[in-house]
Design a protein around this motif. Sequence first.
Motif, PDB file in Angstrom:
ATOM      1  N   ALA A   1      73.139 -22.844 -11.434  1.00 48.22           N
ATOM      2  CA  ALA A   1      72.715 -21.453 -11.269  1.00 48.22           C
ATOM      3  C   ALA A   1      71.251 -21.374 -10.837  1.00 48.22           C
ATOM      4  O   ALA A   1      70.891 -20.602  -9.946  1.00 48.22           O
ATOM      5  N   VAL A   2      70.391 -22.175 -11.466  1.00 44.76           N
ATOM      6  CA  VAL A   2      68.977 -22.195 -11.086  1.00 44.76           C
ATOM      7  C   VAL A   2      68.830 -22.636  -9.640  1.00 44.76           C
ATOM      8  O   VAL A   2      68.074 -22.041  -8.868  1.00 44.76           O
ATOM      9  N   LEU A   3      69.567 -23.658  -9.240  1.00 43.82           N
ATOM     10  CA  LEU A   3      69.508 -24.153  -7.866  1.00 43.82           C
ATOM     11  C   LEU A   3      69.927 -23.066  -6.879  1.00 43.82           C
ATOM     12  O   LEU A   3      69.288 -22.869  -5.844  1.00 43.82           O
TER      13      LEU A   3
ATOM     14  N   SER B   1      68.277 -19.454  -2.709  1.00 45.96           N
ATOM     15  CA  SER B   1      68.366 -18.103  -2.155  1.00 45.96           C
ATOM     16  C   SER B   1      66.982 -17.492  -1.965  1.00 45.96           C
ATOM     17  O   SER B   1      66.692 -16.886  -0.928  1.00 45.96           O
ATOM     18  N   ARG B   2      66.108 -17.641  -2.949  1.00 48.00           N
ATOM     19  CA  ARG B   2      64.740 -17.102  -2.846  1.00 48.00           C
ATOM     20  C   ARG B   2      63.963 -17.727  -1.700  1.00 48.00           C
ATOM     21  O   ARG B   2      63.151 -17.077  -1.058  1.00 48.00           O
ATOM     22  N   ASP B   3      64.213 -19.018  -1.447  1.00 46.77           N
ATOM     23  CA  ASP B   3      63.502 -19.723  -0.382  1.00 46.77           C
ATOM     24  C   ASP B   3      64.239 -19.674   0.950  1.00 46.77           C
ATOM     25  O   ASP B   3      63.825 -20.304   1.921  1.00 46.77           O
ATOM     26  N   SER B   4      65.363 -18.947   0.995  1.00 47.79           N
ATOM     27  CA  SER B   4      66.195 -18.835   2.203  1.00 47.79           C
ATOM     28  C   SER B   4      66.596 -20.199   2.748  1.00 47.79           C
ATOM     29  O   SER B   4      66.504 -20.461   3.940  1.00 47.79           O
ATOM     30  N   LYS B   5      67.022 -21.075   1.849  1.00 46.57           N
ATOM     31  CA  LYS B   5      67.456 -22.412   2.229  1.00 46.57           C
ATOM     32  C   LYS B   5      68.942 -22.554   1.924  1.00 46.57           C
ATOM     33  O   LYS B   5      69.451 -21.940   0.991  1.00 46.57           O
TER      34      LYS B   5
END
Length: 116
Positions: free
Chosen positions: A32-34, A39-43
């Motif tokens: 979940a953290v990953l 998602s936050r880093d758009s990767k």
Amino acid sequence: CSFLSKWVSRPDGCLRSIPLNFVVNPKGCLGAVLQILASRDSKPLDGVRIAFEFTSYMSEADLDPDDQFFYLSGLVLDAVDWSVSQQKPTNSVPKEAQRFPLIRMVAEDGDMFSEQ
């Protein structure tokens, strides 16, 4: 429980510091953290892995309110202490459990199954 009240009061619904003793499904928690970090880093999820960094923060109260990282808290090891001045593990006093600082989880490029 203060843990639950902190969790539900966050605008994004995410905990900043995850106590290790509350993690009953480590693989699911890290997954979940990953997902959130990627998602936050758009990767793409399959192109990132989690890196762990020891910090100088000893509690969640020390964190910057605008910090967007996730942290693990509550690491305790027998016969090991954390030297704040040297920022590394050291020998501890016998029969005393020592608390480690918060561990920052960050997403870095790379396959999640590859070695660093």
